[in-house]
Design a protein around this motif. Sequence first.
Motif, short mmCIF file in Angstrom:
data_model
loop_
_atom_site.label_atom_id
_atom_site.label_comp_id
_atom_site.label_asym_id
_atom_site.label_seq_id
_atom_site.Cartn_x
_atom_site.Cartn_y
_atom_site.Cartn_z
N LYS A 31 0.82 -1.21 0.00
CA LYS A 31 0.00 0.00 0.00
C LYS A 31 0.86 1.27 0.00
CE LYS A 31 -3.87 2.02 2.55
NZ LYS A 31 -4.80 1.85 3.67
N LEU A 32 2.03 1.18 0.59
CA LEU A 32 2.93 2.33 0.69
C LEU A 32 4.35 1.87 0.36
CD1 LEU A 32 3.39 5.32 1.53
CD2 LEU A 32 3.70 4.51 3.86
N PRO A 33 4.92 2.38 -0.74
CA PRO A 33 6.30 2.00 -1.05
C PRO A 33 7.26 2.65 -0.07
CG PRO A 33 5.48 3.56 -2.67
CD PRO A 33 4.34 3.25 -1.75
N GLY A 34 8.27 1.93 0.29
CA GLY A 34 9.25 2.46 1.23
C GLY A 34 10.65 2.05 0.83
N VAL A 35 11.61 2.65 1.49
CA VAL A 35 13.01 2.29 1.31
C VAL A 35 13.56 1.87 2.66
CG1 VAL A 35 13.37 3.81 -0.67
CG2 VAL A 35 13.77 4.68 1.62
N ARG A 36 14.61 1.11 2.62
CA ARG A 36 15.27 0.68 3.85
C ARG A 36 16.61 1.41 3.97
NH1 ARG A 36 13.95 -3.68 7.54
NH2 ARG A 36 12.08 -4.61 6.73
N THR A 37 16.90 1.88 5.16
CA THR A 37 18.20 2.47 5.41
C THR A 37 19.22 1.34 5.54
OG1 THR A 37 17.96 2.42 7.81
CG2 THR A 37 17.12 4.39 6.66
N PRO A 38 20.50 1.64 5.47
CA PRO A 38 21.50 0.59 5.66
C PRO A 38 21.36 -0.13 7.01
CG PRO A 38 22.52 2.51 4.69
CD PRO A 38 21.10 2.90 5.06
N SER A 39 20.79 0.56 8.00
CA SER A 39 20.61 -0.07 9.31
C SER A 39 19.29 -0.84 9.40
CB SER A 39 20.68 0.99 10.41
OG SER A 39 19.69 1.99 10.21
#
Length: 77
Positions: free
Chosen positions: A48-56
């Motif tokens: 429903k919501l695209p997201g990104v992941r941080t390196p952590s």
Amino acid sequence: MTTPKRPPASPAPPPVDPPLPELVTPGEVAALFGVDAKTVTRWVLRGKLPGVRTPSGHHRFLRTDVDRLLRQAGATP
């Protein structure tokens, strides 16, 4: 007759990096929608919501994606 000397050329300005997109946290998204942050994480898992992941490993969301979802929900960003 001599030709007049030209003043030295000024150095070229340094290249300007494009502005970085504004990222928001699950807590900020949750506050905008009035839901728990874990609900926002479920939205990511359901697509429903695209997201990104941080390196952590933390989720972050583009503000433009959050605004789009707010408009779809009938709220004003």
